[in-house]
Design a protein around this motif. Structure first.
Motif, PDB file in Angstrom:
ATOM      1  N   PHE A 173       0.641  -1.137   0.000  1.00  0.00           N
ATOM      2  CA  PHE A 173       0.071  -0.025  -0.054  1.00  0.00           C
ATOM      3  C   PHE A 173       0.812   1.388  -0.067  1.00  0.00           C
ATOM      4  O   PHE A 173       0.723   2.252  -0.893  1.00  0.00           O
ATOM      5  N   ALA A 174       1.934   1.241   0.750  1.00  0.00           N
ATOM      6  CA  ALA A 174       2.626   2.507   0.995  1.00  0.00           C
ATOM      7  C   ALA A 174       3.559   2.569  -0.480  1.00  0.00           C
ATOM      8  O   ALA A 174       3.652   3.797  -0.912  1.00  0.00           O
ATOM      9  N   ASP A 175       4.099   1.713  -0.941  1.00  0.00           N
ATOM     10  CA  ASP A 175       4.862   1.564  -2.074  1.00  0.00           C
ATOM     11  C   ASP A 175       4.086   2.250  -3.267  1.00  0.00           C
ATOM     12  O   ASP A 175       4.294   2.753  -4.094  1.00  0.00           O
ATOM     13  N   ALA A 176       2.751   1.742  -3.468  1.00  0.00           N
ATOM     14  CA  ALA A 176       1.724   1.890  -4.361  1.00  0.00           C
ATOM     15  C   ALA A 176       1.397   3.697  -4.352  1.00  0.00           C
ATOM     16  O   ALA A 176       1.385   4.455  -5.259  1.00  0.00           O
ATOM     17  N   LEU A 177       1.102   4.085  -3.137  1.00  0.00           N
ATOM     18  CA  LEU A 177       0.821   5.279  -2.755  1.00  0.00           C
ATOM     19  C   LEU A 177       2.251   6.163  -3.229  1.00  0.00           C
ATOM     20  O   LEU A 177       1.854   7.642  -3.744  1.00  0.00           O
ATOM     21  N   ALA A 178       3.328   5.807  -2.893  1.00  0.00           N
ATOM     22  CA  ALA A 178       4.244   6.684  -3.103  1.00  0.00           C
ATOM     23  C   ALA A 178       4.591   6.864  -4.808  1.00  0.00           C
ATOM     24  O   ALA A 178       5.047   8.048  -5.175  1.00  0.00           O
ATOM     25  N   ALA A 179       4.369   5.729  -5.221  1.00  0.00           N
ATOM     26  CA  ALA A 179       4.461   5.679  -6.759  1.00  0.00           C
ATOM     27  C   ALA A 179       3.417   6.495  -7.399  1.00  0.00           C
ATOM     28  O   ALA A 179       3.533   6.965  -8.582  1.00  0.00           O
ATOM     29  N   HIS A 180       2.159   6.631  -6.950  1.00  0.00           N
ATOM     30  CA  HIS A 180       1.012   7.151  -7.402  1.00  0.00           C
ATOM     31  C   HIS A 180       0.200   8.032  -6.248  1.00  0.00           C
ATOM     32  O   HIS A 180      -0.759   7.933  -5.846  1.00  0.00           O
ATOM     33  N   PRO A 181       0.942   9.317  -6.367  1.00  0.00           N
ATOM     34  CA  PRO A 181       0.312  10.398  -5.176  1.00  0.00           C
ATOM     35  C   PRO A 181      -1.288  10.536  -5.689  1.00  0.00           C
ATOM     36  O   PRO A 181      -1.939  11.389  -4.788  1.00  0.00           O
ATOM     37  N   GLU A 182      -1.299  10.607  -6.805  1.00  0.00           N
ATOM     38  CA  GLU A 182      -2.842  10.889  -7.328  1.00  0.00           C
ATOM     39  C   GLU A 182      -3.783  10.213  -6.740  1.00  0.00           C
ATOM     40  O   GLU A 182      -5.026  10.456  -6.653  1.00  0.00           O
ATOM     41  N   TRP A 183      -3.405   8.918  -6.129  1.00  0.00           N
ATOM     42  CA  TRP A 183      -4.422   7.870  -5.695  1.00  0.00           C
ATOM     43  C   TRP A 183      -4.596   8.311  -4.146  1.00  0.00           C
ATOM     44  O   TRP A 183      -5.431   7.825  -3.312  1.00  0.00           O
ATOM     45  N   GLN A 184      -4.183   9.427  -3.483  1.00  0.00           N
ATOM     46  CA  GLN A 184      -4.163   9.647  -2.164  1.00  0.00           C
ATOM     47  C   GLN A 184      -5.691   9.919  -1.879  1.00  0.00           C
ATOM     48  O   GLN A 184      -6.043   9.774  -0.780  1.00  0.00           O
ATOM     49  N   ALA A 185      -6.441  10.558  -2.696  1.00  0.00           N
ATOM     50  CA  ALA A 185      -7.649  10.955  -2.424  1.00  0.00           C
ATOM     51  C   ALA A 185      -8.702   9.782  -2.056  1.00  0.00           C
ATOM     52  O   ALA A 185      -9.611   9.594  -1.314  1.00  0.00           O
ATOM     53  N   ILE A 186      -8.209   8.490  -2.686  1.00  0.00           N
ATOM     54  CA  ILE A 186      -8.997   7.202  -2.679  1.00  0.00           C
ATOM     55  C   ILE A 186      -8.811   6.688  -1.080  1.00  0.00           C
ATOM     56  O   ILE A 186      -9.824   6.459  -0.428  1.00  0.00           O
ATOM     57  N   ALA A 187      -7.328   6.850  -0.658  1.00  0.00           N
ATOM     58  CA  ALA A 187      -7.090   6.365   0.721  1.00  0.00           C
ATOM     59  C   ALA A 187      -7.904   7.420   1.763  1.00  0.00           C
ATOM     60  O   ALA A 187      -8.369   6.819   2.616  1.00  0.00           O
ATOM     61  N   ASP A 188      -7.779   8.577   1.481  1.00  0.00           N
ATOM     62  CA  ASP A 188      -8.445   9.455   2.425  1.00  0.00           C
ATOM     63  C   ASP A 188     -10.085   9.239   2.451  1.00  0.00           C
ATOM     64  O   ASP A 188     -10.445   9.294   3.623  1.00  0.00           O
ATOM     65  N   ASP A 189     -10.784   9.021   1.475  1.00  0.00           N
ATOM     66  CA  ASP A 189     -12.116   8.706   1.452  1.00  0.00           C
ATOM     67  C   ASP A 189     -12.391   7.440   2.219  1.00  0.00           C
ATOM     68  O   ASP A 189     -13.383   7.574   3.141  1.00  0.00           O
ATOM     69  N   ASP A 190     -11.448   6.666   2.251  1.00  0.00           N
ATOM     70  CA  ASP A 190     -11.928   5.133   3.098  1.00  0.00           C
ATOM     71  C   ASP A 190     -11.314   5.487   4.472  1.00  0.00           C
ATOM     72  O   ASP A 190     -12.197   4.719   5.134  1.00  0.00           O
ATOM     73  N   VAL A 191     -10.557   6.456   4.694  1.00  0.00           N
ATOM     74  CA  VAL A 191     -10.083   6.657   6.261  1.00  0.00           C
ATOM     75  C   VAL A 191     -11.354   7.181   6.752  1.00  0.00           C
ATOM     76  O   VAL A 191     -11.718   7.136   7.866  1.00  0.00           O
ATOM     77  N   GLU A 192     -11.914   8.251   5.981  1.00  0.00           N
ATOM     78  CA  GLU A 192     -12.776   9.053   6.646  1.00  0.00           C
ATOM     79  C   GLU A 192     -14.207   8.366   6.862  1.00  0.00           C
ATOM     80  O   GLU A 192     -14.732   8.597   7.785  1.00  0.00           O
ATOM     81  N   THR A 193     -14.508   7.383   5.769  1.00  0.00           N
ATOM     82  CA  THR A 193     -15.587   6.471   6.175  1.00  0.00           C
ATOM     83  C   THR A 193     -15.488   5.580   7.272  1.00  0.00           C
ATOM     84  O   THR A 193     -16.407   5.391   8.109  1.00  0.00           O
ATOM     85  N   ALA A 194     -14.216   5.161   7.492  1.00  0.00           N
ATOM     86  CA  ALA A 194     -14.032   4.231   8.777  1.00  0.00           C
ATOM     87  C   ALA A 194     -14.150   5.191   9.858  1.00  0.00           C
ATOM     88  O   ALA A 194     -14.648   4.413  10.955  1.00  0.00           O
ATOM     89  N   HIS A 195     -13.681   6.303   9.807  1.00  0.00           N
ATOM     90  CA  HIS A 195     -13.975   7.049  11.161  1.00  0.00           C
ATOM     91  C   HIS A 195     -15.347   7.461  11.344  1.00  0.00           C
ATOM     92  O   HIS A 195     -15.620   7.499  12.613  1.00  0.00           O
ATOM     93  N   LEU A 196     -16.256   7.577  10.374  1.00  0.00           N
ATOM     94  CA  LEU A 196     -17.473   8.065  10.718  1.00  0.00           C
ATOM     95  C   LEU A 196     -18.167   6.780  11.341  1.00  0.00           C
ATOM     96  O   LEU A 196     -19.073   6.752  12.054  1.00  0.00           O
ATOM     97  N   LEU A 197     -17.806   5.406  10.660  1.00  0.00           N
ATOM     98  CA  LEU A 197     -18.469   4.373  11.250  1.00  0.00           C
ATOM     99  C   LEU A 197     -17.919   3.973  12.688  1.00  0.00           C
ATOM    100  O   LEU A 197     -18.759   3.683  13.619  1.00  0.00           O
ATOM    101  N   ALA A 198     -16.873   4.401  13.271  1.00  0.00           N
ATOM    102  CA  ALA A 198     -16.201   4.302  14.305  1.00  0.00           C
ATOM    103  C   ALA A 198     -16.932   5.412  15.447  1.00  0.00           C
ATOM    104  O   ALA A 198     -17.378   5.158  16.526  1.00  0.00           O
ATOM    105  N   ASP A 199     -17.145   6.449  14.832  1.00  0.00           N
ATOM    106  CA  ASP A 199     -17.576   7.650  15.789  1.00  0.00           C
ATOM    107  C   ASP A 199     -19.332   7.462  15.765  1.00  0.00           C
ATOM    108  O   ASP A 199     -19.755   8.306  16.534  1.00  0.00           O
ATOM    109  N   ALA A 200     -19.850   6.599  15.182  1.00  0.00           N
ATOM    110  CA  ALA A 200     -21.306   6.598  14.905  1.00  0.00           C
ATOM    111  C   ALA A 200     -21.814   6.252  16.525  1.00  0.00           C
ATOM    112  O   ALA A 200     -21.420   5.407  17.175  1.00  0.00           O
ATOM    113  N   SER A 201     -22.722   7.111  16.939  1.00  0.00           N
ATOM    114  CA  SER A 201     -23.293   6.982  18.297  1.00  0.00           C
ATOM    115  C   SER A 201     -24.952   7.157  18.410  1.00  0.00           C
ATOM    116  O   SER A 201     -25.548   6.967  19.432  1.00  0.00           O
TER     117      SER A 201
END
Length: 253
Positions: free
Chosen positions: A26-54
């Motif tokens: 994952f880290a190597d691919a992101l370093a080689a393709h920084p334009e994919w950072q938005a994909i990773a950010d969206d998934d992290v945000e979704t995971a946080h929303l799920l964890a914070d749901a109350s």
């Protein structure tokens, strides 16, 4: 590595579900393709929303059926819903092909995103989980009780047991709630009936756990049916007709 394969790794990364080797990919691919950072950010945000749901708002009574139906129709093969079946292009970088468990992990993340959507609509994850594991009879009872035309009637048996029938014409179903029923041996069972005029219609079997029971009658209820219970041989009446007098009979008209 192509973008689709990276998206699968990104989902696992967001859920902290990757092995050390996959984290390095994952880290190597992101370093080689920084334009994919938005994909990773969206998934992290979704995971946080799920964890914070109350939210603890109760989901609607039909959400369990709808979600199970959705899961049942979701493809379970190597390809996700919407993914092309044709052979995929070779990865851009010479790395081992992603195994099916990573694709499965991406599908799980999609389900998690669906849960986040429900949370956004006011349905708490805890409440949704409870809904999915609640017995069908209890779900039906809640649906009946929330209907505008909900009705109920109770009878008391000579033994002191109390049985209450709940029904709704708009919902089209009925549930019997009993308290204090006598335990039966292994060779007997309680059987439900809709008595329609002079015709008894089998409506399922149930057991009384410590004397208590909440049983959903099988089949559609008709206006004026009598909800009845008889004691039958294990497995139910062998003839499709009651073999004993009803111990419970509750008119609905």
């Amino acid at each position: 590595m192509n973008e689709k394969e990276f998206a699968e790794l990104a989902a696992g990364h967001a859920l902290h579900a990757l092995s050390d080797a996959d984290e390095q990919l994952f880290a190597d691919a992101l370093a080689a393709h920084p334009e994919w950072q938005a994909i990773a950010d969206d998934d992290v945000e979704t995971a946080h929303l799920l964890a914070d749901a109350s939210s603890t708002a109760a989901p609607p009574a039909n959400i369990r059926t709808a979600l199970l139906a959705q899961i049942a129709t979701t493809p379970q093969g190597d390809h996700l819903a919407g993914a092309p079946v044709a052979e995929e292009a070779q990865p851009e970088v010479d790395v081992p092909f992603l195994r099916p468990p990573r694709r499965w992990g991406r599908a799980i993340f999609a389900l998690a995103a669906g849960l986040v959507l429900l949370v956004g609509l006011g349905f708490g994850v805890a409440a949704l989980t409870s809904q999915l594991t609640t017995p069908a009879s209890v779900v039906a009872l809640e649906e009946i009780q929330s209907a505008e035309d909900a009705q109920q009637a109770s009878v008391e048996l000579e033994s002191g047991a109390v049985a209450t029938a709940h029904w709704s014409a708009s919902v089209g179903s009925a549930v019997l709630v009993a308290d204090g029923l006598e335990p039966l041996g292994d060779d007997q069972t309680y059987e439900l009936w809709f008595v329609r005029g002079d015709e008894p219609v089998p409506a399922g079997l149930f057991e009384a756990d410590a004397g208590d029971a909440t049983a959903l009658l099988e089949g559609a209820m008709h206006e004026g049916d009598v909800i009845a219970v008889t004691v039958e041989p294990a497995g139910g009446s062998p003839t499709g007709q009651p073999t004993s007098d009803p111990i419970i009979a509750i008119p609905t008209a």
